[in-house]
Structure formats: structure tokens, C-alpha cells
Design a protein around this motif. Structure first.
Motif, mmCIF file in Angstrom:
data_model
loop_
_atom_site.group_PDB
_atom_site.id
_atom_site.type_symbol
_atom_site.label_atom_id
_atom_site.label_comp_id
_atom_site.label_asym_id
_atom_site.label_seq_id
_atom_site.Cartn_x
_atom_site.Cartn_y
_atom_site.Cartn_z
ATOM 1 N N UNK A 192 12.589 -3.877 53.856
ATOM 2 C CA UNK A 192 11.625 -3.825 54.949
ATOM 3 C C UNK A 192 10.468 -2.895 54.614
ATOM 4 N N UNK A 193 10.744 -1.848 53.818
ATOM 5 C CA UNK A 193 9.672 -0.925 53.429
ATOM 6 C C UNK A 193 8.647 -1.631 52.549
ATOM 7 N N UNK A 194 9.112 -2.490 51.636
ATOM 8 C CA UNK A 194 8.188 -3.237 50.787
ATOM 9 C C UNK A 194 7.435 -4.284 51.593
ATOM 10 N N UNK A 195 8.134 -4.914 52.540
ATOM 11 C CA UNK A 195 7.470 -5.878 53.427
ATOM 12 C C UNK A 195 6.349 -5.192 54.196
ATOM 13 N N UNK A 245 1.787 -3.856 57.935
ATOM 14 C CA UNK A 245 2.408 -3.698 59.249
ATOM 15 C C UNK A 245 3.466 -2.603 59.139
ATOM 16 N N UNK A 246 3.428 -1.668 60.054
ATOM 17 C CA UNK A 246 4.365 -0.564 59.985
ATOM 18 C C UNK A 246 5.806 -1.043 60.138
ATOM 19 N N UNK A 247 6.739 -0.260 59.604
ATOM 20 C CA UNK A 247 8.160 -0.602 59.726
ATOM 21 C C UNK A 247 8.554 -0.675 61.194
ATOM 22 N N UNK A 248 8.031 0.272 61.995
ATOM 23 C CA UNK A 248 8.352 0.277 63.422
ATOM 24 C C UNK A 248 7.886 -1.013 64.093
ATOM 25 N N UNK A 249 6.685 -1.496 63.725
ATOM 26 C CA UNK A 249 6.179 -2.740 64.316
ATOM 27 C C UNK A 249 7.008 -3.941 63.866
ATOM 28 N N UNK A 250 7.419 -3.935 62.592
ATOM 29 C CA UNK A 250 8.246 -5.042 62.099
ATOM 30 C C UNK A 250 9.553 -5.098 62.875
ATOM 31 N N UNK A 251 10.173 -3.945 63.085
ATOM 32 C CA UNK A 251 11.427 -3.910 63.845
ATOM 33 C C UNK A 251 11.205 -4.369 65.289
ATOM 34 N N UNK A 252 10.036 -4.002 65.838
ATOM 35 C CA UNK A 252 9.721 -4.441 67.206
ATOM 36 C C UNK A 252 9.567 -5.955 67.265
ATOM 37 N N UNK A 253 8.872 -6.530 66.292
ATOM 38 C CA UNK A 253 8.705 -7.987 66.255
ATOM 39 C C UNK A 253 10.052 -8.693 66.076
ATOM 40 N N UNK A 254 10.946 -8.078 65.304
ATOM 41 C CA UNK A 254 12.281 -8.640 65.143
ATOM 42 C C UNK A 254 13.029 -8.652 66.474
ATOM 43 N N UNK A 255 12.937 -7.534 67.211
ATOM 44 C CA UNK A 255 13.627 -7.445 68.498
ATOM 45 C C UNK A 255 13.060 -8.439 69.499
#
Length: 242
Positions: free
Chosen positions: A3-6, A12-22
Motif C-alpha cells: 500500500x505504501x508503494x501504491x 494518494x495518501x495511505x490514509x486516503x487509500x484505506x478510507x476509499x477501501x472502507x
């Protein structure tokens, strides 16, 4: 990729990626451990589209989820383009307060005007189209201001718009993947529209300057800085008069 490489690849920040996943906007990665997952190019592509919809298109998370669902279900490029076109905000004309009777009469008149235009041009758009409704509202307000287009004037603008639309869709030609096409569509619809409007403003400025200068045909020869300032002041005065 992790996820860090993504995050690094997409900005896109890691926090935003996790939010989009949720929120269900981004599909889950392939689990490699209890708390780890791997992501692929499809996730990077999806994140680019999410960014385009929320940042360029100005859509809410809920609206973005709906659009992504429509894109995923689209069985053709046209379906993906239609989903994006209907999702992006439609320009809304400022409306003057009116009585219900006046409002109904104005709606009927403007609606008939739009219907006649579409029929004359043989354009395919249902009454429920947000663009039909937006144009109806705009023409209604122009009529109230006594600044309506004559039918032939409106048709002339529509034909110019049709030429621009063909150029817009040419920018999306050859893109078969629905997600990639949707991303391209957001860029074309949300970003290229302001570019076209600025080109139109520049063309208007050119026409005003030519009318003030009185040449109307060939570009004026280069002038000294002082002379250019004088023409600019005169053009600004002429613009105010127009």
C-alpha cells in the motif's frame, strides 16, 4: 505492490487509500497476511479515476461510488461516457423569484424551445437528461431578462457545440477499457470545458479589440508600449459600452 508503494505511485495518501477501501470505492487487495495485502495496476488506475472524480469533477464520495458502479456495469464505451456525463455537475443559471403561474408558463415556453431545437438538429437526448433540464432553465432566465436567442441564433451555437463535442470524443477514441475511458472522460468534460471557455473569451477579446481599432480584418501591426496601453484603455472602455 504494498500500500505504501501504491501511495507513492498515485500520489494518494495511505490514509486516503484505506478510507476509499472502507467506503467500497476501491476493491480490496490480495491478502498476503492477516494485516497485509498486495495491490496491482488496476488499483492504481482505479485511484486515478477516484481522484479525477472527486478533485476534478467535484463529486462527493457517495456520488463517486454511484459513478464507479455505473462504470463497472457499463457494457460499452458509450455507457461509461454516459455515466460520467450525467454525474458531473451541470451549470445552473441564477433564477429570479416568480409566482407559480409565471414559473409554469416560463417552464413550458422554454421546454418547447429546447424540444424544437433538439428535433431540428436530430439530437438524441431524453427530457430527463440533466443537460436538457439545464438548458431549459438557462433559456427560461434569458427570456425573463429579454435576452433570449432567436431560433436560428440558438441553432448556430448548437452546431458549433456539436463540432466541439466531436473533438471531445476524438480525445477518448481508441480507449476500450471502461475505467481508463472514464478517467479520460472526466478530464475531457471537467478540464477541457474551462479551456474551451477561455479560448472563447480570448476570441471575444480579439473581436472587441479589432472593433475598437477599426480594422476588423487583419491583425494590427506591433505598436509601441505606450500606444498599446492606449488601445487597451480604449478597448476596456469599449467593452464597458458593449
Amino acid at each position: 505492490m504494498k500500500i505504501s508503494e501504491l501511495s507513492r505511485r498515485t500520489g494518494v495518501s495511505v490514509a486516503s487509500i484505506k478510507y476509499f477501501l472502507r467506503q467500497g470505492l476501491l476493491p480490496a487487495g490480495r491478502a498476503t497476511a492477516a494485516t497485509l495485502a498486495e495491490y496491482g495496476d488496476e488499483h492504481a488506475q482505479r485511484l486515478r479515476l477516484i481522484k479525477a472524480l472527486t478533485t476534478l469533477g467535484g463529486l462527493s464520495i457517495a456520488a463517486t461510488r454511484d459513478v464507479l458502479g455505473a462504470v463497472d456495469q457499463a457494457d460499452s464505451s458509450e455507457g461509461a461516457l454516459g455515466a460520467i456525463s450525467y454525474a458531473l455537475p451541470v451549470p445552473v443559471a441564477a433564477q429570479r423569484a416568480a409566482t407559480p403561474e409565471e414559473e409554469a408558463e416560463a417552464d413550458a415556453t422554454a421546454g418547447a424551445e429546447v424540444a424544437e431545437l433538439l428535433a431540428d438538429l436530430d439530437w438524441q437526448a431524453p427530457d430527463t437528461s440533466p443537460h436538457v433540464q439545464g438548458l431549459t432553465a438557462a433559456l427560461k432566465e434569458l427570456r425573463r431578462l429579454d435576452a433570449r436567442y432567436a431560433p436560428d441564433e440558438l441553432a448556430a451555437y448548437a452546431r458549433l457545440a456539436e463540432s466541439v463535442a466531436r473533438l471531445d470524443l476524438e480525445r477518448a477514441a481508441g480507449v476500450d477499457d471502461p475505467v481508463a475511458l472514464a478517467e479520460r472522460a472526466v478530464i475531457v468534460f471537467a478540464i477541457c470545458a474551462p479551456v474551451f471557455e477561455l479560448l472563447r473569451r480570448l476570441a471575444q477579446e480579439n473581436q472587441v479589440r479589432r472593433r475598437v481599432a477599426g480594422d476588423g480584418a487583419e491583425p494590427a501591426p506591433p505598436q509601441a508600449p505606450g500606444a498599446r496601453k492606449a488601445v487597451s484603455r480604449e478597448m476596456d472602455h469599449g467593452s464597458a459600452q458593449l
